[in-house]
Design a protein around this motif. Structure first.
Motif, short mmCIF file in Angstrom:
data_model
loop_
_atom_site.label_atom_id
_atom_site.label_comp_id
_atom_site.label_asym_id
_atom_site.label_seq_id
_atom_site.Cartn_x
_atom_site.Cartn_y
_atom_site.Cartn_z
N THR A 1 0.70 -1.74 0.18
CA THR A 1 -0.25 -0.01 0.37
C THR A 1 0.89 1.38 0.19
OG1 THR A 1 -0.23 -0.09 2.49
CG2 THR A 1 -2.12 -1.22 1.31
N GLY A 2 0.14 2.16 -0.67
CA GLY A 2 1.14 3.67 -0.30
C GLY A 2 0.19 4.76 -0.23
N LEU A 3 0.72 5.49 -0.44
CA LEU A 3 0.36 7.15 0.28
C LEU A 3 1.23 7.71 -0.22
CD1 LEU A 3 -1.23 6.74 4.23
CD2 LEU A 3 -2.55 6.97 1.69
N ALA A 4 1.17 9.07 -0.80
CA ALA A 4 1.84 9.86 -1.05
C ALA A 4 1.39 11.63 -1.46
CB ALA A 4 1.95 9.58 -2.47
N VAL A 5 2.05 12.00 -1.45
CA VAL A 5 1.66 13.63 -1.47
C VAL A 5 2.90 14.35 -2.89
CG1 VAL A 5 3.38 14.88 0.41
CG2 VAL A 5 1.25 15.84 -0.76
N ASP A 6 1.91 15.27 -3.98
CA ASP A 6 3.23 16.00 -4.56
C ASP A 6 3.11 17.48 -4.72
OD1 ASP A 6 4.82 15.99 -6.61
OD2 ASP A 6 3.43 17.16 -7.60
N LEU A 7 3.56 18.35 -3.89
CA LEU A 7 3.38 19.83 -4.04
C LEU A 7 4.49 20.83 -5.27
CD1 LEU A 7 4.30 19.76 -0.12
CD2 LEU A 7 2.14 19.38 -1.27
N PHE A 8 3.10 21.06 -5.85
CA PHE A 8 3.87 21.93 -7.33
C PHE A 8 4.00 23.15 -6.94
CE2 PHE A 8 3.05 23.72 -10.93
CZ PHE A 8 3.99 23.31 -12.04
N TYR A 9 4.76 23.64 -7.18
CA TYR A 9 4.40 25.64 -7.16
C TYR A 9 5.40 25.84 -8.22
CZ TYR A 9 4.87 30.90 -5.31
OH TYR A 9 5.45 31.66 -5.66
N ALA A 10 4.82 27.14 -9.04
CA ALA A 10 5.58 27.87 -10.42
C ALA A 10 4.60 29.47 -10.54
CB ALA A 10 4.64 27.21 -11.63
N LYS A 11 5.55 30.48 -10.50
CA LYS A 11 5.33 31.95 -10.13
C LYS A 11 5.94 32.13 -11.42
CE LYS A 11 3.81 34.51 -8.27
NZ LYS A 11 2.22 35.70 -7.75
N ASP A 12 5.98 33.20 -12.35
CA ASP A 12 6.22 34.22 -12.77
C ASP A 12 6.71 35.58 -12.44
OD1 ASP A 12 5.80 32.50 -15.08
OD2 ASP A 12 4.90 33.30 -16.47
N TYR A 13 7.85 35.96 -12.26
CA TYR A 13 9.27 37.48 -12.44
C TYR A 13 9.34 38.09 -13.26
CZ TYR A 13 8.25 34.90 -7.44
OH TYR A 13 8.05 34.02 -6.60
N GLY A 14 7.63 38.35 -14.08
CA GLY A 14 8.36 39.07 -15.54
C GLY A 14 8.51 38.07 -16.57
N ARG A 15 10.06 38.61 -16.91
CA ARG A 15 11.06 37.21 -17.52
C ARG A 15 11.41 36.08 -16.86
NH1 ARG A 15 14.05 40.93 -21.89
NH2 ARG A 15 14.90 38.61 -22.76
N MET A 16 11.68 36.41 -15.56
CA MET A 16 11.87 35.32 -14.92
C MET A 16 10.69 34.10 -14.47
SD MET A 16 14.58 35.33 -11.19
CE MET A 16 13.29 35.43 -10.44
N ARG A 17 11.54 32.71 -14.86
CA ARG A 17 10.54 31.63 -13.63
C ARG A 17 10.99 31.44 -12.77
NH1 ARG A 17 7.04 29.67 -19.16
NH2 ARG A 17 6.37 31.93 -19.87
N ILE A 18 10.14 30.39 -11.99
CA ILE A 18 10.66 29.43 -11.14
C ILE A 18 9.53 28.49 -10.98
CG2 ILE A 18 10.62 28.77 -8.73
CD1 ILE A 18 12.18 32.07 -8.03
N LEU A 19 9.79 27.08 -10.75
CA LEU A 19 9.13 25.86 -10.71
C LEU A 19 9.66 25.19 -9.70
CD1 LEU A 19 7.49 24.08 -14.01
CD2 LEU A 19 8.80 22.66 -12.07
N GLY A 20 8.90 24.51 -9.35
CA GLY A 20 9.55 23.42 -7.71
C GLY A 20 8.17 22.76 -7.96
N GLU A 21 8.92 21.86 -7.19
CA GLU A 21 7.66 20.25 -7.33
C GLU A 21 8.73 19.29 -6.30
OE1 GLU A 21 5.11 17.05 -9.85
OE2 GLU A 21 6.90 17.56 -10.80
N LEU A 22 7.91 18.99 -5.00
CA LEU A 22 8.93 18.48 -3.79
C LEU A 22 7.63 16.96 -3.72
CD1 LEU A 22 10.56 18.82 -1.39
CD2 LEU A 22 9.34 19.60 -0.49
N PHE A 23 8.62 16.01 -3.34
CA PHE A 23 7.38 14.69 -3.69
C PHE A 23 7.77 13.71 -2.30
CE2 PHE A 23 7.06 10.15 -5.08
CZ PHE A 23 5.25 10.03 -5.52
N ALA A 24 7.05 13.06 -1.57
CA ALA A 24 7.19 12.54 -0.82
C ALA A 24 5.80 11.35 -0.34
CB ALA A 24 6.94 13.39 0.70
#
Length: 369
Positions: free
Chosen positions: A68-91
């Motif tokens: 059996t298994g339980l999992a959570v995935d957190l996804f975040y993305a944000k634009d700052y003008g021409r700059m972008r940040i993207l992150g994904e944390l999985f447990a």
């Protein structure tokens, strides 16, 4: 190349990976300092829970009758003008209590149709991983095709790289040509493929590069057809006498939709040179999958998948990854409980080097908000 030169190059790669890890761990705190994601940002939480039952797994496979298994995935993305940040944390709650920083990318929009990323990202290899990522709610089936499994989760091909990723598109009239080119540090092979780990940096990682080119009839269409190629040097830890695998991959993929029907599939040709102290050996295999889906009465989706390989049984590289499924037939149902929740049930007949086994999988998946 002499051993001194090789050792120096490996040391440089390790130092580069450590520096990138420190830089992006600092960048990971930026989202908490930024305003809540709005029109130019996104924060999603993917949840899943499920289990698998195998009535009679092969004795030497290492597979249990059930898990059996339980999992959570957190996804975040944000634009700052021409700059972008993207992150994904999985447990998840497997026996290793995994907590993985699956993606952490800093992007710069070079031109309106060209984006350059720096960080840890998904290798643009095939279709499945780049379309669905780690959020299993996005997938129809309860399982992934074996050849698309993520490297650190039992996969056989590099799926996470750390370095540079260039993505872009070119209009061809109403049609669109997309491309992605990646170059970075690939995985090492111990008990499984192990990519660069920002949270627990260690190991030996060498160069990898991937090129993917695809075609769509227009910008809004989900239909996509493409080709890809990759080359990776994979250090091998704890599997004497093999100390490195030089891997070349070429393949093609397709995703097509007609009314309520969807067809998606991909084929991979994998050529491996296994390097030993006294010389080298070469082996290769092919693997492919084809999945069909049919939406019935909006909430119900029926799906089936065929997976097959040639040259996989007895392959020298896959012998280091004994749970690779060489043949599989899958059938199942996906039922949408709500707009953002679904349950799926799946039956499959599977074959690995150790023998054949049947499997039943049930899984609940959701995305919030």
């Amino acid at each position: 190349m002499n051993s001194r030169h090789r050792g120096y190059r490996e040391s440089c790669w390790r130092r580069a990976c450590d520096v990138l890890g420190l830089v992006f761990l600092l960048l990971a705190v930026l989202p908490s300092l930024a305003p809540a994601a709005g029109a130019d940002g996104e924060f999603l939480v993917f949840l899943e829970a499920g289990g698998a039952y195998r009535p009679d797994p092969p004795a030497d496979s290492g597979l249990d009758n059930s898990d059996t298994g339980l999992a959570v995935d957190l996804f975040y993305a944000k634009d700052y003008g021409r700059m972008r940040i993207l992150g994904e944390l999985f447990a998840n709650n497997n026996e290793n209590s995994d907590l993985d920083l699956e993606r952490l990318q800093l992007g710069w929009q070079v031109r309106p149709d060209t984006l350059l990323w720096l960080g840890r990202y998904h290798a643009p290899l095939g279709y499945w991983n780049t379309a669905f990522h780690h959020g299993t709610y996005l997938e129809t089936a309860a399982s992934r095709p074996t050849v698309t499994l993520y490297d650190e989760h039992g996969g056989s091909l590099p799926s996470h790289l750390t370095g540079l990723l260039l993505e872009g598109r070119r209009p061809l009239g109403d049609r669109v040509l997309r491309y992605a080119w990646a170059i970075g540090a690939g995985p090492q092979l111990a008990e499984s493929l192990e990519p660069v780990d920002f949270l627990r940096p260690s190991g030996s990682h060498k160069p990898s590069t991937v090129l993917r080119i695809s075609y769509s009839p227009n910008d809004l269409s989900l239909d996509e057809t493409g080709v890809f190629a990759a080359y990776t040097e994979i250090p091998v830890i704890g599997a004497p006498p093999i100390n490195e695998v030089d891997q070349t991959i070429v393949g093609a993929f397709v995703n097509r939709e007609w009314n309520r029907t969807r067809i998606l599939g991909a084929g991979f040709y994998v050529d491996n040179t296994l390097r030993r102290a006294g010389g080298s050996a070469r082996d290769s295999f092919t693997s492919a999958y084809l999945q069909a889906e049919y939406d019935w009465r909006s909430e119900w989706t029926f799906f089936g998948r065929l997976e097959g390989s040639s040259g996989a049984e007895g392959d020298a590289y896959l012998s280091l990854l004994p749970t690779f499924i060489t043949q599989r037939v899958v059938a199942g149902i996906n039922y949408a409980l709500t707009r953002h929740q679904s349950v799926r049930f799946e039956l499959s007949d599977n074959r690995i080097d150790a023998g054949q086994y049947d499997q039943v999988v049930a899984k609940w998946a959701a995305v919030f908000p």
